[in-house]
Enzyme design. Structure first.
Site, PDB file in Angstrom:
ATOM      1  N   GLY A 150     -35.075  94.054 -59.863  1.00 38.52           N
ATOM      2  CA  GLY A 150     -35.321  93.480 -58.546  1.00 38.52           C
ATOM      3  C   GLY A 150     -33.989  93.126 -57.912  1.00 38.52           C
ATOM      4  O   GLY A 150     -33.449  93.851 -57.081  1.00 38.52           O
ATOM      5  N   ARG A 151     -33.429  92.016 -58.389  1.00 41.80           N
ATOM      6  CA  ARG A 151     -32.184  91.490 -57.832  1.00 41.80           C
ATOM      7  C   ARG A 151     -31.078  92.549 -57.719  1.00 41.80           C
ATOM      8  O   ARG A 151     -30.381  92.608 -56.713  1.00 41.80           O
ATOM      9  CB  ARG A 151     -31.709  90.345 -58.745  1.00 41.80           C
ATOM     10  CG  ARG A 151     -30.564  89.535 -58.205  1.00 41.80           C
ATOM     11  CD  ARG A 151     -30.047  88.562 -59.289  1.00 41.80           C
ATOM     12  NE  ARG A 151     -31.106  87.785 -59.885  1.00 41.80           N
ATOM     13  CZ  ARG A 151     -31.534  86.594 -59.452  1.00 41.80           C
ATOM     14  NH1 ARG A 151     -30.947  86.043 -58.415  1.00 41.80           N
ATOM     15  NH2 ARG A 151     -32.499  85.964 -60.070  1.00 41.80           N
TER      16      ARG A 151
ATOM     17  N   CYS B  24     -34.684  67.738 -43.786  1.00 39.02           N
ATOM     18  CA  CYS B  24     -34.584  66.353 -44.231  1.00 39.02           C
ATOM     19  C   CYS B  24     -34.775  66.224 -45.737  1.00 39.02           C
ATOM     20  O   CYS B  24     -35.810  65.734 -46.210  1.00 39.02           O
ATOM     21  CB  CYS B  24     -35.599  65.502 -43.475  1.00 39.02           C
ATOM     22  SG  CYS B  24     -35.368  65.661 -41.709  1.00 39.02           S
TER      23      CYS B  24
ATOM     24  N   TYR C  66     -31.957  76.281 -57.970  1.00 38.28           N
ATOM     25  CA  TYR C  66     -31.239  76.630 -59.211  1.00 38.28           C
ATOM     26  C   TYR C  66     -29.790  76.170 -59.200  1.00 38.28           C
ATOM     27  O   TYR C  66     -29.030  76.573 -60.073  1.00 38.28           O
ATOM     28  CB  TYR C  66     -31.183  78.147 -59.406  1.00 38.28           C
ATOM     29  CG  TYR C  66     -32.443  78.932 -59.232  1.00 38.28           C
ATOM     30  CD1 TYR C  66     -33.582  78.676 -59.998  1.00 38.28           C
ATOM     31  CD2 TYR C  66     -32.483  80.005 -58.333  1.00 38.28           C
ATOM     32  CE1 TYR C  66     -34.713  79.452 -59.849  1.00 38.28           C
ATOM     33  CE2 TYR C  66     -33.610  80.792 -58.192  1.00 38.28           C
ATOM     34  CZ  TYR C  66     -34.732  80.503 -58.952  1.00 38.28           C
ATOM     35  OH  TYR C  66     -35.844  81.285 -58.811  1.00 38.28           O
TER      36      TYR C  66
ATOM     37  N   GLY D  75     -34.057  92.088 -64.692  1.00 35.49           N
ATOM     38  CA  GLY D  75     -33.246  90.956 -65.132  1.00 35.49           C
ATOM     39  C   GLY D  75     -31.753  91.163 -65.106  1.00 35.49           C
ATOM     40  O   GLY D  75     -30.995  90.220 -65.346  1.00 35.49           O
TER      41      GLY D  75
ATOM     42  N   ARG E  82     -32.345  79.115 -53.083  1.00 33.10           N
ATOM     43  CA  ARG E  82     -31.689  79.232 -54.390  1.00 33.10           C
ATOM     44  C   ARG E  82     -30.696  78.117 -54.701  1.00 33.10           C
ATOM     45  O   ARG E  82     -30.701  77.598 -55.821  1.00 33.10           O
ATOM     46  CB  ARG E  82     -31.033  80.607 -54.548  1.00 33.10           C
ATOM     47  CG  ARG E  82     -32.044  81.769 -54.454  1.00 33.10           C
ATOM     48  CD  ARG E  82     -31.413  83.114 -54.794  1.00 33.10           C
ATOM     49  NE  ARG E  82     -31.049  83.182 -56.192  1.00 33.10           N
ATOM     50  CZ  ARG E  82     -29.834  83.049 -56.655  1.00 33.10           C
ATOM     51  NH1 ARG E  82     -28.820  82.883 -55.841  1.00 33.10           N
ATOM     52  NH2 ARG E  82     -29.603  83.076 -57.949  1.00 33.10           N
TER      53      ARG E  82
ATOM     54  N   TYR F 132     -34.494  87.219 -53.479  1.00 36.73           N
ATOM     55  CA  TYR F 132     -35.005  85.863 -53.670  1.00 36.73           C
ATOM     56  C   TYR F 132     -34.483  84.906 -52.589  1.00 36.73           C
ATOM     57  O   TYR F 132     -34.167  83.752 -52.852  1.00 36.73           O
ATOM     58  CB  TYR F 132     -34.670  85.344 -55.083  1.00 36.73           C
ATOM     59  CG  TYR F 132     -35.181  86.282 -56.148  1.00 36.73           C
ATOM     60  CD1 TYR F 132     -36.546  86.407 -56.369  1.00 36.73           C
ATOM     61  CD2 TYR F 132     -34.314  87.082 -56.898  1.00 36.73           C
ATOM     62  CE1 TYR F 132     -37.031  87.298 -57.323  1.00 36.73           C
ATOM     63  CE2 TYR F 132     -34.798  87.972 -57.849  1.00 36.73           C
ATOM     64  CZ  TYR F 132     -36.161  88.064 -58.060  1.00 36.73           C
ATOM     65  OH  TYR F 132     -36.645  88.945 -58.980  1.00 36.73           O
TER      66      TYR F 132
HETATM   67  C1  LIG Z   1     -39.063  88.951 -61.386  1.00 38.76           C
HETATM   68  C2  LIG Z   1     -39.447  90.045 -62.312  1.00 38.76           C
HETATM   69  C3  LIG Z   1     -38.655  91.190 -62.410  1.00 38.76           C
HETATM   70  C4  LIG Z   1     -37.352  91.360 -61.673  1.00 38.76           C
HETATM   71  O1  LIG Z   1     -36.351  90.519 -62.113  1.00 38.76           O
HETATM   72  P1  LIG Z   1     -34.868  90.687 -61.549  1.00 38.76           P
HETATM   73  O2  LIG Z   1     -34.091  89.657 -62.231  1.00 38.76           O
HETATM   74  O3  LIG Z   1     -34.923  90.494 -60.089  1.00 38.76           O
HETATM   75  O4  LIG Z   1     -34.428  92.081 -61.899  1.00 38.76           O
HETATM   76  C5  LIG Z   1     -39.102  92.201 -63.230  1.00 38.76           C
HETATM   77  N1  LIG Z   1     -40.249  92.097 -63.933  1.00 38.76           N
HETATM   78  C6  LIG Z   1     -41.031  91.002 -63.861  1.00 38.76           C
HETATM   79  C7  LIG Z   1     -42.274  90.948 -64.651  1.00 38.76           C
HETATM   80  C8  LIG Z   1     -40.652  89.940 -63.059  1.00 38.76           C
HETATM   81  O5  LIG Z   1     -41.429  88.857 -62.996  1.00 38.76           O
END
Ligand SMILES: *Cc1c(COP(=O)(O)O)cnc(C)c1O
Length: 414
Positions: A275-276, A342, A316, A239, A312, A370
């Site tokens: 992740g991000r 479209c 969002y 996150g 995205r 993403y």
């Molecule tokens: C999507 C997700 C992450 C990664 O989130 P990021 O914001 O990309 O770091 C980690 N854990 C779970 C369970 C997720 O669904």
């Protein structure tokens, strides 16, 4: 971000001019920097040096085999959310013992495959899932390692679509129900209680929500320990946000210092699911201007990438920096950067001040996470090619889809 920078007036990825990539591989395409991915991983990993920990890349952010493999080579683990991601991780050389399995809807088949491979942990999200996994593991003669994903009811102050740790979200179990579920799990024969897990949302740019949620989880660890349920690990999820525009982001060292302080003397292994932050700023989407359509109200620059390549902005209202690959020096105008799909929601960026001509190349920045992972074939558009630049070398890591592939699995009626 230094992996993508101007050299002699032209935007390059590491040592390769983006224009040469477009000429050779066509547009739209995603270009990733190997150095940027590796640096992001090492920076986060090193911040926790000296503390037992495991970084599990949330591969839904970008699951290209080459990227998963690069991270696996660095010793990274993986956070998966489906059997498909499990298969990808294994195909990319991931160590099953470094895989955690998240998600609210794991099927029997997915559980069975993960048990056969011997993954590190199932992050469970409901009481029913616990009973289910116990049954599946029993039928295979196995004991499933588990943690519960607790929902700490903390507002991560991010977009509502990417908040996951609030009471109203579908994720995790209410922290107040956790104690009784852990007691129940401790008495089941085919599960082994290993840890606790949480993940409160994505693109979080403040430290406080992370700390507030983590301290609730640590409190629960202590209550469980007092009851004789000793956990081996705490998984703090992912996150951490990245800079798309001018956001103040969380420095990994600050995050690590805060989490180390909360951990204190407890002998728990720390797990993370970023992740991000590992891949987001390590990629760009390269696109070409097809048509300029100046108007009385608005000027449209129609490019060959669209919402099916980068969802995205439409999903969002996300903001991505747009750079001319070879900036012109004439008077700029204000452009709406839109794709050929479209839908009125098919835009990549609003109100960008650029001097553009038809045929120009644009780079949409921060497109490593993403982006391709959320791409689709809407409007029967083949998915873009993906490339990884490593120094002066470019590797094609995903071939552009051929149109025929899009309907290869469809049949006419007799
Ligand atoms: C999507 C997700 C992450 C990664 O989130 P990021 O914001 O990309 O770091 C980690 N854990 C779970 C369970 C997720 O669904």
């Amino acid at each position: 971000m230094t992996a993508f920078d101007y050299r002699d007036g032209e935007l390059a990825a590491e040592g390769v001019a983006l224009a040469s990539i477009a000429a050779r591989h066509g547009t739209p395409c995603f270009v990733y920097s190997r150095a940027a991915i590796e640096e992001a991983f090492r920076t986060f990993d090193h911040a926790f040096a000296g503390v037992p920990h495991m970084v599990c890349y949330a591969m839904k952010a970008n699951s290209n085999l080459a990227i998963v493999n690069l991270l696996a080579r660095l010793g990274c683990g993986f956070d998966i959310v489906s059997g498909g991601e499990l298969a990808r991780a294994i195909a990319a050389g991931a160590d099953p013992a470094r895989i955690v399995f998240s998600g609210v809807g794991k099927t029997d088949a997915e559980m069975a495959r993960a048990l056969e491979l011997g993954i590190c942990c199932f992050n469970l999200e409901s009481a029913s899932e616990l009973e289910h996994l116990n049954r599946v593991a029993g039928s295979l003669g196995k004991r499933a390692p588990i943690s519960f994903r607790v929902n700490p009811d903390v507002d991560p102050k991010t977009h509502r679509y990417i908040s996951t740790g609030l009471k109203e979200n579908k994720f995790g179990i209410a922290i107040g129900d956790a104690l009784s579920l852990y007691r129940r799990a401790a008495g089941l024969p085919h599960v082994a209680v290993r840890g606790i897990d949480m993940h409160i949302g994505s693109q979080i740019t403040a430290l406080e929500p992370h700390c507030e949620a983590a301290s609730k989880a640590f409190e629960l660890v202590d209550r469980l320990s007092a009851e004789g349920i000793a956990l081996e690990h705490i998984d703090l999820g992912g996150g951490i946000g990245i800079r798309y525009r001018d956001e103040e982001t969380i420095a990994p060292t600050d995050y690590a210092a805060a989490i180390r302080a909360l951990l204190g003397e407890r002998s728990l292994k720390l797990l993370f699911e970023p992740g991000r932050m590992l891949v987001g700023n390590a990629g760009v989407l390269l696109t070409r201007v097809l048509y300029l359509k100046p108007g009385a109200e608005r000027n449209f620059a129609i490019v060959d990438a669209a919402m099916n390549d980068l969802l995205r902005p439409a999903l969002y209202d996300a903001w991505h920096e747009v750079c001319a690959v070879a900036p012109r020096s004439g008077p700029p105008a204000v452009w709406q950067i839109v794709g050929p799909v479209c839908e009125s929601a098919d835009f990549l960026a609003h109100d960008r001040v650029l001097d553009l001509a038809e045929g120009d190349l644009l780079a949409i920045l921060s497109a490593g996470a993403y982006a391709m992972a959320m791409s689709s074939n809407y409007n029967s558009r083949p998915r873009a090619a993906e490339l990884v630049v490593d120094g002066k070398t470019t590797h094609l890591v995903r071939l552009r889809e051929a149109v025929e592939e899009l309907f290869a699995h469809e049949n006419l009626l007799p």
